[in-house]
Design an enzyme around this catalytic site. Structure first.
Site, short mmCIF file in Angstrom:
data_model
loop_
_atom_site.label_atom_id
_atom_site.label_comp_id
_atom_site.label_asym_id
_atom_site.label_seq_id
_atom_site.Cartn_x
_atom_site.Cartn_y
_atom_site.Cartn_z
N GLU A 19 13.75 35.24 8.55
CA GLU A 19 13.00 34.35 9.43
C GLU A 19 11.54 34.49 9.04
O GLU A 19 11.06 35.60 8.78
CB GLU A 19 13.22 34.69 10.90
CG GLU A 19 14.68 34.61 11.34
CD GLU A 19 15.28 33.22 11.21
OE1 GLU A 19 14.50 32.23 11.24
OE2 GLU A 19 16.51 33.11 11.07
N HIS A 175 19.06 31.41 14.75
CA HIS A 175 17.70 31.52 14.24
C HIS A 175 17.10 32.89 14.48
O HIS A 175 15.88 33.04 14.49
CB HIS A 175 16.81 30.41 14.80
CG HIS A 175 17.39 29.04 14.65
ND1 HIS A 175 17.82 28.56 13.43
CD2 HIS A 175 17.65 28.06 15.55
CE1 HIS A 175 18.30 27.34 13.60
NE2 HIS A 175 18.21 27.02 14.87
#
Length: 209
Positions: A19, A175
């Protein structure tokens, strides 16, 4: 039955997700990294193995796009994030991979990712920034679960491919590097195992090569 070293020609598959603070690996921050080593059970089926994840401190001068933070929900300055510098994060992730390479006799790790060019670019950029000398990963080869998901299920989006494979998907968990790595590893194993069950690979032929 072939072993893991033979199955992928000396490569050890490792699912990875990062990320980040944007899309540019050279300028944007690496904020999270997770890696899950792929194992082979006694029946020759692939299974997700150990997973390690680290929150990462943005490198000095790193760009962080607000849109990226809104997408991931990451708060880089949160006091409980327990982020570590890039070098330590890489070392923590690479150590169990190198150990597994020795145990299996594999030569290099190969990144398994969903659209892995993105993850590999950020991984390689971090390696270069900290001048890390012993990366276990092949610098450009990878396995792409977007391609495999399109082939096996007609789905290239991770969430849809995971669900098409009969696996659970929790949108509120998505995510994060840990969750996306777990699901990518599961998807990869499911597709390879399904292919093998359909007779797609002749172990005798592979062993001879």
């Amino acid at each position: 039955m072939i072993d893991l070293k033979v199955r992928f020609r000396g490569f050890l598959p490792v699912a990875v997700d990062v990320e980040t603070g944007g899309f540019n690996a050279d300028t944007d921050a690496l904020l999270e990294i997770a890696a899950c080593i792929i194992e082979m059970d006694d029946d020759g089926r692939l299974v997700p193995g150990d997973l390690v994840m680290r929150h990462v401190e943005p490198f000095e001068g790193a760009n962080i796009e607000q849109a990226a933070l809104e997408f991931t929900g990451i708060k880089p300055d949160h006091p409980l994030r327990m982020a570590v510098p890039e070098r330590q994060a890489l070392s923590d992730v690479f150590q169990p991979i190198r150990r597994r390479l020795r145990e299996t006799g594999c030569k290099r790790a190969i990144l398994v990712g969903h659209n892995p060019a993105f993850d590999l670019a950020f991984l390689n950029a971090a390696i270069a920034r900290v001048d890390y000398k012993r990366s276990p990963f092949h610098p450009f080869s990878s396995f792409d679960t977007a391609t495999l998901g399109g082939m096996a299920y007609g789905q290239t989006v991770l969430a849809r491919a995971v669900q098409a494979a009969g696996l659970d998907w929790e949108s509120e968990e998505a995510h994060s590097a840990r969750y996306d790595t777990e699901r990518t590893a599961q998807l990869f194993c499911t597709i390879v195992n399904r292919w093998q069950a359909l007779g797609g690979l002749d172990p005798a032929t592979l062993a001879k090569g």
